[in-house]
Write a protein that holds these residues in place. Structure first.
Motif, short mmCIF file in Angstrom:
data_model
loop_
_atom_site.label_atom_id
_atom_site.label_comp_id
_atom_site.label_asym_id
_atom_site.label_seq_id
_atom_site.Cartn_x
_atom_site.Cartn_y
_atom_site.Cartn_z
N ARG A 228 35.23 88.60 45.24
CA ARG A 228 35.94 88.31 43.99
C ARG A 228 36.61 86.94 44.04
O ARG A 228 36.65 86.23 43.04
CB ARG A 228 36.99 89.41 43.73
N PHE A 229 37.10 86.58 45.22
CA PHE A 229 37.77 85.29 45.35
C PHE A 229 36.78 84.14 45.15
O PHE A 229 37.06 83.18 44.44
CB PHE A 229 38.42 85.19 46.73
N VAL A 230 35.61 84.24 45.79
CA VAL A 230 34.61 83.17 45.68
C VAL A 230 34.09 83.07 44.24
O VAL A 230 33.89 81.97 43.71
CB VAL A 230 33.45 83.42 46.67
N SER A 231 33.87 84.23 43.61
CA SER A 231 33.35 84.23 42.24
C SER A 231 34.43 84.02 41.19
O SER A 231 34.14 83.93 40.00
CB SER A 231 32.62 85.54 41.97
N ASN A 232 35.69 83.98 41.67
CA ASN A 232 36.84 83.74 40.79
C ASN A 232 36.94 84.81 39.70
O ASN A 232 37.14 84.50 38.52
CB ASN A 232 36.76 82.35 40.16
N THR A 233 36.79 86.07 40.09
CA THR A 233 36.91 87.19 39.16
C THR A 233 38.14 88.01 39.51
O THR A 233 38.70 87.89 40.60
CB THR A 233 35.66 88.09 39.22
N LEU B 293 39.35 72.96 45.04
CA LEU B 293 38.07 72.96 45.74
C LEU B 293 36.97 73.54 44.86
O LEU B 293 37.22 74.44 44.05
CB LEU B 293 38.18 73.76 47.03
N ASP B 294 35.75 73.04 45.02
CA ASP B 294 34.63 73.59 44.26
C ASP B 294 34.13 74.87 44.92
O ASP B 294 34.57 75.26 46.01
CB ASP B 294 33.50 72.56 44.11
N ASP B 295 33.18 75.53 44.25
CA ASP B 295 32.71 76.82 44.73
C ASP B 295 32.05 76.73 46.11
O ASP B 295 32.25 77.61 46.96
CB ASP B 295 31.71 77.42 43.73
N ASP B 296 31.28 75.68 46.34
CA ASP B 296 30.61 75.55 47.64
C ASP B 296 31.62 75.40 48.77
O ASP B 296 31.44 75.98 49.85
CB ASP B 296 29.66 74.34 47.62
N ALA B 297 32.66 74.63 48.53
CA ALA B 297 33.69 74.46 49.56
C ALA B 297 34.39 75.77 49.85
O ALA B 297 34.67 76.11 51.01
CB ALA B 297 34.70 73.40 49.12
#
Length: 280
Positions: A267-272, A223-227
């Protein structure tokens, strides 16, 4: 719900305990009588065409059931359904007010509560039982039915009062049924404990949010960031924000639990990684 919690806190601050009774109705929306509803006021006849003439039938493969005409109920999931149910319950307030019982009612349930000193609990039980008897009679006359199995009772107070009471406060008699007190109840999705601490509520919200974050990790790459932002908001941050007004004034040790949820979501949304500092 926020008003109920505030009243319980004010009573606890003054050294009182509170009896909170949550009444549940059996299939409440499905038992609303159209004729009785339209008697509530002339202007409600505007809804006559909306309520009357409804029917349904079941189609399965090549077979069709006979038509069943709906002579009662308001459509669940509709915009008007909850409003029509509240209008149907309009006279209910007059019954409760005769017994000077505090109450809040909505489409999802009814909350009754009284405050008293610890040595005066039996008088509160007596008044609540007389009130609930009158309420039950009113509901029977209006073709509604109390669900005794889902009716709950909570004795709430300060930590000291709750420690003394635990779950040994007096029970309520509801017809032939006995409603024993619990040490926590859910009011519109928020868990109230006997000591009014909200620790159980925060623990439940935190566990649910972390469950969904673990599930999302399995599909993160697809999934992309917006999703992902949409999913995290729908299943995680919305739960933290729901009725968060009741969290005002709680100890930092309690609210930190929810802050950890928000940090993990960010952190999950920003993938950090977890070592990356995040704020919310």
């Amino acid at each position: 719900m926020t008003a109920v919690y505030n009243d319980l806190l004010l009573a606890a601050d003054s050294g009182q305990v509170s009896a909170l009774c949550l009444l549940d109705l059996t299939a409440a929306f499905d038992t609303v009588d159209h004729d009785l509803l339209l008697l509530r006021g002339v202007f409600l006849r505007w809804f006559q065409s909306y309520l009357s003439g409804r029917s349904f039938r079941v189609v399965y493969v090549n077979r069709t059931s006979s038509i069943v005409y709906i002579v009662c109920s308001v459509p669940q999931g509709s915009v008007l359904g909850p409003h029509l149910f509240i209008l149907y319950m309009a006279d209910f307030a007059e019954v409760v007010q005769q017994y000077q019982v505090n109450f809040h009612t909505d489409a999802d349930g009814n909350q009754f509560y009284l405050h008293c000193r610890q040595d005066d609990m039996m008088s509160v039980v007596d008044r609540l039982e007389r009130c609930l008897t009158a309420v039950s009679q009113w509901m029977t006359a209006n073709r509604l039915k109390l669900n005794a199995e889902k009716t709950e009772l909570l004795w709430a107070g300060s930590r000291h009062s709750a420690a003394v009471l635990d779950i040994n406060g007096p029970s309520l008699k509801l017809g032939q049924d006995t409603v024993a007190p619990s040490n926590h109840v859910r009011v519109l999705g928020v868990t109230f404990s006997s000591d009014l601490s909200l620790d159980d509520h925060v623990t439940h919200v935190s566990a649910t949010c972390f469950y969904w974050l673990r599930q999302f990790r399995q599909v993160r790459r697809s999934l992309d960031d917006d999703a992902m932002k949409t999913l995290v908001h729908a299943f995680v941050t919305s739960r933290v924000h729901y009725c968060n007004a009741v969290l005002a004034g709680l100890p930092k040790s309690t609210t930190d639990t929810l802050q950890h949820v928000l940090n993990a979501a960010a952190r999950f949304v920003s993938n950090t990684h977890s070592t990356t500092e995040s704020t919310s």
